[in-house]
Design an enzyme around this catalytic site. Structure first.
Site, PDB file in Angstrom:
ATOM      1  N   ARG A 230       0.846  -1.191   0.000  1.00  0.00           N
ATOM      2  CA  ARG A 230       0.000   0.000   0.000  1.00  0.00           C
ATOM      3  C   ARG A 230       0.887   1.248   0.000  1.00  0.00           C
ATOM      4  NH1 ARG A 230      -3.752  -2.454  -1.683  1.00  0.00           N
ATOM      5  NH2 ARG A 230      -5.770  -2.782  -0.692  1.00  0.00           N
ATOM      6  N   HIS A 278      -1.601   0.729  -9.658  1.00  0.00           N
ATOM      7  CA  HIS A 278      -2.277  -0.158  -8.690  1.00  0.00           C
ATOM      8  C   HIS A 278      -3.013  -1.284  -9.435  1.00  0.00           C
ATOM      9  CE1 HIS A 278      -4.292  -0.473  -4.482  1.00  0.00           C
ATOM     10  NE2 HIS A 278      -4.253  -1.652  -5.079  1.00  0.00           N
TER      11      HIS A 278
HETATM   12  P1  NDP Z   1      -2.315 -11.326   4.641  1.00  0.00           P
HETATM   13  O1  NDP Z   1      -3.168 -10.754   5.723  1.00  0.00           O
HETATM   14  O2  NDP Z   1      -2.515 -12.749   4.242  1.00  0.00           O
HETATM   15  O3  NDP Z   1      -0.770 -11.151   5.014  1.00  0.00           O
HETATM   16  C1  NDP Z   1      -0.259 -10.019   5.634  1.00  0.00           C
HETATM   17  C2  NDP Z   1       1.171 -10.316   6.059  1.00  0.00           C
HETATM   18  O4  NDP Z   1       1.749  -9.138   6.596  1.00  0.00           O
HETATM   19  C3  NDP Z   1       1.247 -11.395   7.147  1.00  0.00           C
HETATM   20  O5  NDP Z   1       2.338 -12.252   6.912  1.00  0.00           O
HETATM   21  C4  NDP Z   1       1.495 -10.569   8.410  1.00  0.00           C
HETATM   22  O6  NDP Z   1       2.207 -11.261   9.422  1.00  0.00           O
HETATM   23  C5  NDP Z   1       2.340  -9.442   7.856  1.00  0.00           C
HETATM   24  N1  NDP Z   1       2.294  -8.268   8.715  1.00  0.00           N
HETATM   25  C6  NDP Z   1       1.237  -7.479   9.006  1.00  0.00           C
HETATM   26  N2  NDP Z   1       1.600  -6.498   9.843  1.00  0.00           N
HETATM   27  C7  NDP Z   1       2.905  -6.686  10.084  1.00  0.00           C
HETATM   28  C8  NDP Z   1       3.847  -6.010  10.887  1.00  0.00           C
HETATM   29  N3  NDP Z   1       3.515  -4.927  11.613  1.00  0.00           N
HETATM   30  N4  NDP Z   1       5.109  -6.481  10.926  1.00  0.00           N
HETATM   31  C9  NDP Z   1       5.465  -7.583  10.211  1.00  0.00           C
HETATM   32  N5  NDP Z   1       4.626  -8.272   9.431  1.00  0.00           N
HETATM   33  C10 NDP Z   1       3.352  -7.814   9.380  1.00  0.00           C
HETATM   34  O7  NDP Z   1      -2.519 -10.378   3.393  1.00  0.00           O
HETATM   35  P2  NDP Z   1      -2.302 -10.706   1.837  1.00  0.00           P
HETATM   36  O8  NDP Z   1      -1.021 -11.398   1.680  1.00  0.00           O
HETATM   37  O9  NDP Z   1      -3.511 -11.328   1.268  1.00  0.00           O
HETATM   38  O10 NDP Z   1      -2.216  -9.216   1.251  1.00  0.00           O
HETATM   39  C11 NDP Z   1      -1.200  -8.345   1.669  1.00  0.00           C
HETATM   40  C12 NDP Z   1      -1.471  -6.935   1.195  1.00  0.00           C
HETATM   41  O11 NDP Z   1      -1.230  -6.828  -0.205  1.00  0.00           O
HETATM   42  C13 NDP Z   1      -2.902  -6.426   1.328  1.00  0.00           C
HETATM   43  O12 NDP Z   1      -3.194  -6.055   2.655  1.00  0.00           O
HETATM   44  C14 NDP Z   1      -2.917  -5.248   0.382  1.00  0.00           C
HETATM   45  O13 NDP Z   1      -2.477  -4.093   1.057  1.00  0.00           O
HETATM   46  C15 NDP Z   1      -1.879  -5.634  -0.666  1.00  0.00           C
HETATM   47  N6  NDP Z   1      -2.514  -5.916  -1.965  1.00  0.00           N
HETATM   48  C16 NDP Z   1      -2.148  -5.147  -3.035  1.00  0.00           C
HETATM   49  C17 NDP Z   1      -2.693  -5.389  -4.276  1.00  0.00           C
HETATM   50  C18 NDP Z   1      -2.251  -4.621  -5.463  1.00  0.00           C
HETATM   51  O14 NDP Z   1      -2.833  -4.784  -6.549  1.00  0.00           O
HETATM   52  N7  NDP Z   1      -1.218  -3.795  -5.359  1.00  0.00           N
HETATM   53  C19 NDP Z   1      -3.674  -6.456  -4.483  1.00  0.00           C
HETATM   54  C20 NDP Z   1      -3.982  -7.200  -3.290  1.00  0.00           C
HETATM   55  C21 NDP Z   1      -3.414  -6.922  -2.081  1.00  0.00           C
HETATM   56  P3  NDP Z   1       1.580 -12.574  10.137  1.00  0.00           P
HETATM   57  O15 NDP Z   1       1.547 -13.642   9.048  1.00  0.00           O
HETATM   58  O16 NDP Z   1       2.543 -12.904  11.194  1.00  0.00           O
HETATM   59  O17 NDP Z   1       0.205 -12.183  10.597  1.00  0.00           O
HETATM   60  C1  OXD Z   2      -6.597  -5.457  -3.072  1.00  0.00           C
HETATM   61  C2  OXD Z   2      -6.126  -4.515  -4.085  1.00  0.00           C
HETATM   62  O1  OXD Z   2      -6.453  -5.173  -1.883  1.00  0.00           O
HETATM   63  O2  OXD Z   2      -6.479  -4.681  -5.271  1.00  0.00           O
HETATM   64  O3  OXD Z   2      -7.124  -6.530  -3.452  1.00  0.00           O
HETATM   65  O4  OXD Z   2      -5.352  -3.613  -3.777  1.00  0.00           O
END
Ligand code: NDP
Ligand code: OXD
Length: 315
Positions: A230, A278
């Site tokens: 993000r 994005h």
């Molecule tokens: P998940 O919730 O499955 O994974 C999030 C990961 O981030 C987990 O491993 C979590 O750790 C880690 N995390 C969260 N907070 C912290 C922190 N403070 N310190 C260290 N690690 C942290 O989400 P997804 O993988 O499904 O998606 C990730 C992100 O990708 C979304 O939230 C979104 O912002 C972004 N995204 C972007 C898109 C785009 O088109 N650019 C499309 C889709 C998503 P733990 O496993 O230990 O909980």
């Molecule tokens: C999502 C994105 O969060 O597209 O799925 O950014």
């Protein structure tokens, strides 16, 4: 009849409702602001919902995020606290994100931007290329998306390390966890990939101080940044300054604060920056609707909800 409401002011809700009607024909589709009788609405799918809309639905059972990220929903501070929120965890989206991450890691590693420039200058110059194993990719966020990308990067031959809140066990990926292991993770990382969610803890994380902690042992002598998490996570001025001084070798950015990226941003024309709008994991709406319909079918059979958002963690 149960009704399903789309609240997506910045997206074409009607187009989504048409796809959702095919995936869940037993539900009546409604699109905000034409909500009809509020009592009938049992499910809502939202992206940037205006305040008090979701809160006005008295018989709501589940809120669906139309993205994997949930910051667009959690920004509504009037959301009911007693209704579960389910987010997207779908192979279509995950595969597309991994394609993007692998493609941009390879683009930097194989110096494709330099080759593009040579072609435009009509220059035949066979400079040295190195093996993928000469590079360590560090994936911040080892959730659904980060784990898939990390595995696929390892398959390509990169050395892969990852960082998350909790420790992971992923074949061929070294896991670092929590604040205490963050600097060690950064010190190993030649290409930093962010797939973190937007939370107060990750806001502004990708700043000058982080960039200075990244490895300089890789073939370019300076690290590469890829942010598809993000925009709130990155400090744009720090990235530009680090590129200008050579502290950063190059960057690929898919997410920004704000979006769309303003025309005045220096990122647009920076020679070391690759910008995408994005769309790293741009998914087929029909696939996302099918995922939501399948989850509703499970819920209506009395099975537990999956991919629930923990609102206290913020993801
Ligand atoms: P998940 O919730 O499955 O994974 C999030 C990961 O981030 C987990 O491993 C979590 O750790 C880690 N995390 C969260 N907070 C912290 C922190 N403070 N310190 C260290 N690690 C942290 O989400 P997804 O993988 O499904 O998606 C990730 C992100 O990708 C979304 O939230 C979104 O912002 C972004 N995204 C972007 C898109 C785009 O088109 N650019 C499309 C889709 C998503 P733990 O496993 O230990 O909980
Ligand atoms: C999502 C994105 O969060 O597209 O799925 O950014």
């Amino acid at each position: 009849m149960s009704a399903f409401l789309f609240v997506t002011p910045t997206w074409d809700g009607k187009a989504w409702a048409t796809k959702m009607a095919k995936a869940a024909p037993h539900l009546e589709m409604r699109v905000w602001p034409d909500m009809g009788k509020l009592e009938d609405i049992h499910y809502v799918a939202a992206w940037l919902p205006p305040p008090n809309v979701v809160a006005s639905l008295p018989n709501l059972k589940v809120i669906y995020s139309l993205g994997a990220g949930v910051d667009a929903i959690l920004g509504d501070k009037t959301l009911p606290t007693n209704v579960p929120i389910v987010r997207v965890n779908d192979d279509d989206l995950t595969n597309r994100m991994s394609e993007y991450i692998v493609m941009h890691c390879l683009m930097h590693h194989r110096q494709q931007r330099r080759l593009d420039q040579q072609q435009s200058d009509k220059q035949w110059n066979q400079f040295n290329q190195h093996a993928a194993s000469a590079m360590t990719v560090g994936v911040m966020g080892l959730g659904v998306l980060g784990q898939d990308a990390a595995k696929k990067l390892a398959m390509m031959g990169f050395r892969v390390v990852g960082w998350s809140r909790s420790k992971k066990s992923i074949p061929n990926v070294t896991s670092f966890a929590g604040k205490s292991e963050f600097d060690a993770f950064l010190g190993e990382t030649d290409i930093l990939v962010s797939l973190l969610p937007a939370t107060p803890e990750t806001d502004g994380l990708i700043n000058r101080s982080l960039i200075r902690k990244l490895s300089r042992k890789g073939p370019f002598g300076a690290p590469v940044l890829i942010n598809a998490g993000r925009g709130r996570q990155q400090v744009a001025e720090d990235i530009v300054a680090a590129l200008d001084t050579g502290e950063l070798h190059a960057a690929t950015l898919d997410v920004f604060k704000p979006e769309p990226l303003p025309i005045s941003s220096p990122l647009w024309s920076h020679p070391k920056v690759t910008i995408t709008p994005h769309n790293a994991a741009d998914s087929e709406p029909a696939a996302i609707c099918q995922y939501v319909a399948d989850e509703i079918a499970r819920f209506e059979r009395g099975e537990p909800l999956r991919n629930l958002v923990d609102t206290t963690r913020g993801y």
